[in-house]
Motif scaffolding. Sequence first.
Motif, PDB file in Angstrom:
ATOM      1  N   GLY A 116       0.819  -1.212   0.000  1.00  0.00           N
ATOM      2  CA  GLY A 116       0.000   0.000   0.000  1.00  0.00           C
ATOM      3  C   GLY A 116       0.854   1.263   0.000  1.00  0.00           C
ATOM      4  N   ASP A 117       1.893   1.277   0.838  1.00  0.00           N
ATOM      5  CA  ASP A 117       2.792   2.437   0.896  1.00  0.00           C
ATOM      6  C   ASP A 117       3.527   2.638  -0.421  1.00  0.00           C
ATOM      7  N   THR A 118       3.927   1.528  -1.048  1.00  0.00           N
ATOM      8  CA  THR A 118       4.650   1.601  -2.319  1.00  0.00           C
ATOM      9  C   THR A 118       3.802   2.262  -3.401  1.00  0.00           C
ATOM     10  N   ILE A 119       2.533   1.882  -3.485  1.00  0.00           N
ATOM     11  CA  ILE A 119       1.653   2.425  -4.515  1.00  0.00           C
ATOM     12  C   ILE A 119       1.256   3.867  -4.195  1.00  0.00           C
ATOM     13  N   GLU A 120       1.137   4.179  -2.922  1.00  0.00           N
ATOM     14  CA  GLU A 120       0.727   5.531  -2.521  1.00  0.00           C
ATOM     15  C   GLU A 120       1.851   6.565  -2.678  1.00  0.00           C
ATOM     16  N   ARG A 121       3.092   6.117  -2.622  1.00  0.00           N
ATOM     17  CA  ARG A 121       4.226   7.044  -2.598  1.00  0.00           C
ATOM     18  C   ARG A 121       4.239   8.040  -3.762  1.00  0.00           C
ATOM     19  N   PRO A 122       4.016   7.607  -5.021  1.00  0.00           N
ATOM     20  CA  PRO A 122       3.999   8.583  -6.119  1.00  0.00           C
ATOM     21  C   PRO A 122       2.911   9.651  -5.957  1.00  0.00           C
ATOM     22  N   LEU A 123       1.772   9.260  -5.399  1.00  0.00           N
ATOM     23  CA  LEU A 123       0.690  10.223  -5.174  1.00  0.00           C
ATOM     24  C   LEU A 123       1.117  11.295  -4.171  1.00  0.00           C
ATOM     25  N   LYS A 124       1.860  10.858  -3.147  1.00  0.00           N
ATOM     26  CA  LYS A 124       2.317  11.802  -2.121  1.00  0.00           C
ATOM     27  C   LYS A 124       3.427  12.711  -2.651  1.00  0.00           C
ATOM     28  N   ILE A 125       4.321  12.152  -3.443  1.00  0.00           N
ATOM     29  CA  ILE A 125       5.436  12.941  -3.984  1.00  0.00           C
ATOM     30  C   ILE A 125       4.935  14.049  -4.904  1.00  0.00           C
ATOM     31  N   HIS A 126       3.992  13.696  -5.772  1.00  0.00           N
ATOM     32  CA  HIS A 126       3.508  14.659  -6.772  1.00  0.00           C
ATOM     33  C   HIS A 126       2.279  15.448  -6.299  1.00  0.00           C
ATOM     34  N   LYS A 127       1.763  15.082  -5.121  1.00  0.00           N
ATOM     35  CA  LYS A 127       0.666  15.834  -4.519  1.00  0.00           C
ATOM     36  C   LYS A 127      -0.503  16.044  -5.492  1.00  0.00           C
ATOM     37  N   ILE A 128      -0.967  14.937  -6.049  1.00  0.00           N
ATOM     38  CA  ILE A 128      -2.047  15.033  -7.032  1.00  0.00           C
ATOM     39  C   ILE A 128      -3.346  14.410  -6.518  1.00  0.00           C
ATOM     40  N   CYS A 129      -3.380  14.152  -5.213  1.00  0.00           N
ATOM     41  CA  CYS A 129      -4.575  13.541  -4.642  1.00  0.00           C
ATOM     42  C   CYS A 129      -4.735  14.029  -3.206  1.00  0.00           C
ATOM     43  N   GLN A 130      -5.971  14.277  -2.792  1.00  0.00           N
ATOM     44  CA  GLN A 130      -6.221  14.681  -1.413  1.00  0.00           C
ATOM     45  C   GLN A 130      -5.817  13.558  -0.463  1.00  0.00           C
ATOM     46  N   LYS A 131      -5.248  13.916   0.685  1.00  0.00           N
ATOM     47  CA  LYS A 131      -4.725  12.928   1.622  1.00  0.00           C
ATOM     48  C   LYS A 131      -5.766  11.898   2.023  1.00  0.00           C
ATOM     49  N   ARG A 132      -6.987  12.344   2.216  1.00  0.00           N
ATOM     50  CA  ARG A 132      -8.028  11.424   2.683  1.00  0.00           C
ATOM     51  C   ARG A 132      -8.452  10.425   1.595  1.00  0.00           C
ATOM     52  N   LYS A 133      -8.053  10.702   0.341  1.00  0.00           N
ATOM     53  CA  LYS A 133      -8.450   9.821  -0.762  1.00  0.00           C
ATOM     54  C   LYS A 133      -7.303   8.954  -1.269  1.00  0.00           C
ATOM     55  N   ILE A 134      -6.113   9.126  -0.687  1.00  0.00           N
ATOM     56  CA  ILE A 134      -4.941   8.392  -1.180  1.00  0.00           C
ATOM     57  C   ILE A 134      -5.113   6.880  -1.030  1.00  0.00           C
ATOM     58  N   LYS A 135      -5.526   6.426   0.167  1.00  0.00           N
ATOM     59  CA  LYS A 135      -5.695   4.985   0.373  1.00  0.00           C
ATOM     60  C   LYS A 135      -6.786   4.429  -0.534  1.00  0.00           C
ATOM     61  N   GLU A 136      -7.861   5.159  -0.671  1.00  0.00           N
ATOM     62  CA  GLU A 136      -8.967   4.726  -1.535  1.00  0.00           C
ATOM     63  C   GLU A 136      -8.478   4.525  -2.978  1.00  0.00           C
ATOM     64  N   LYS A 137      -7.645   5.453  -3.455  1.00  0.00           N
ATOM     65  CA  LYS A 137      -7.128   5.368  -4.817  1.00  0.00           C
ATOM     66  C   LYS A 137      -6.178   4.180  -4.972  1.00  0.00           C
ATOM     67  N   ALA A 138      -5.362   3.926  -3.919  1.00  0.00           N
ATOM     68  CA  ALA A 138      -4.435   2.800  -3.949  1.00  0.00           C
ATOM     69  C   ALA A 138      -5.190   1.468  -3.985  1.00  0.00           C
ATOM     70  N   LEU A 139      -6.241   1.351  -3.179  1.00  0.00           N
ATOM     71  CA  LEU A 139      -7.048   0.126  -3.162  1.00  0.00           C
ATOM     72  C   LEU A 139      -7.739  -0.092  -4.507  1.00  0.00           C
TER      73      LEU A 139
END
Length: 326
Positions: A116-139
């Motif tokens: 989960g952390d591996t897939i979420e990392r690009p989203l966090k680096i590029h800041k293209i998704c709201q924090k509360r939706k990051i896990k939902e997008k990864a799943l």
Amino acid sequence: MEDIITTINVKKYFPIKMNFLQYLITRKREYIKAVDGISFSLRKGETFTLVGESGSGKSTIGKLLIKSLELTDGKMIFEGKDITRVKGNELKALRRKMQIVFQDPYSSLNPTMKIGDTIERPLKIHKICQKRKIKEKALEMLENIGLSPAEDFYEKYPWQLSGGQRQRVAIARAIIICPEFVVLDEPVSMIDVSLRTLILDLLIKLKQQYDLTYLFITHDLAIASYISNTIATMYLGKIIELGSKKEVLASPKHPYTKALLSAVPIPNPKMKRKKIIPKGEIPNPINPPTGCRFHPRCNYAEEICGKKEPELVEVSKDHKVACHLC
């Protein structure tokens, strides 16, 4: 279709490490000429495949295109903009648009990070998704790549997954930020043969779903025939044949492409294909042969082949070849 990326006479030379005594004797710096003057364009939405033996420069081109390596010479255009020397914030913004999937799924993932952390990392680096939706997008992405139930895989570590599952995770990590261009560096070569078609089908599905452009790297023309729109044959840092999949596979012109095609297994045992085996081994890229680089191994070489380097010229529509015999 418009071109998404264009290379113009691209070169990449790697300097050979020499001790002080060697340099005093030779007074000359030597280089490995991994990519030596290549020009081509990728059309938006296509799968452009580079084929050739190990050491031909395929992976180096992939790394140059995503700016993982700097050019020695030449120019690169991405979406109409010169990206040859981009740096800093401009380069970071560019990284959002281009990604890579490496060959080895066992070393390309961090063994200490959960999936989960591996897939979420690009989203966090590029800041293209709201924090509360990051896990939902990864799943959602885990389900999309066929790792279900997603909640179970989200909490696992790479060592708990098979090779095919790891490569799916690597693909998800590259695709989740919706890039425009993806380099696929032999993505199925280290996966069990029985699973390769499944991974290729996944890549085709994701390409259509996210409107991606692929640079696909392989040594196997059978795989190239399954996924490609355009095929370019590389040999010793040069593109020696380039054309549509139909043209290159149905009517190969260069002796090296013919040799690669003759090695592809035929499903029907009653059909026979004459195998073409090039002479010797691939030459040293430090001092490549003069003229056509393939001529020392070519069964059809003539005198001109060792003297003059052939240009990549059009022999028919959507088909170019660098060979004096053509």
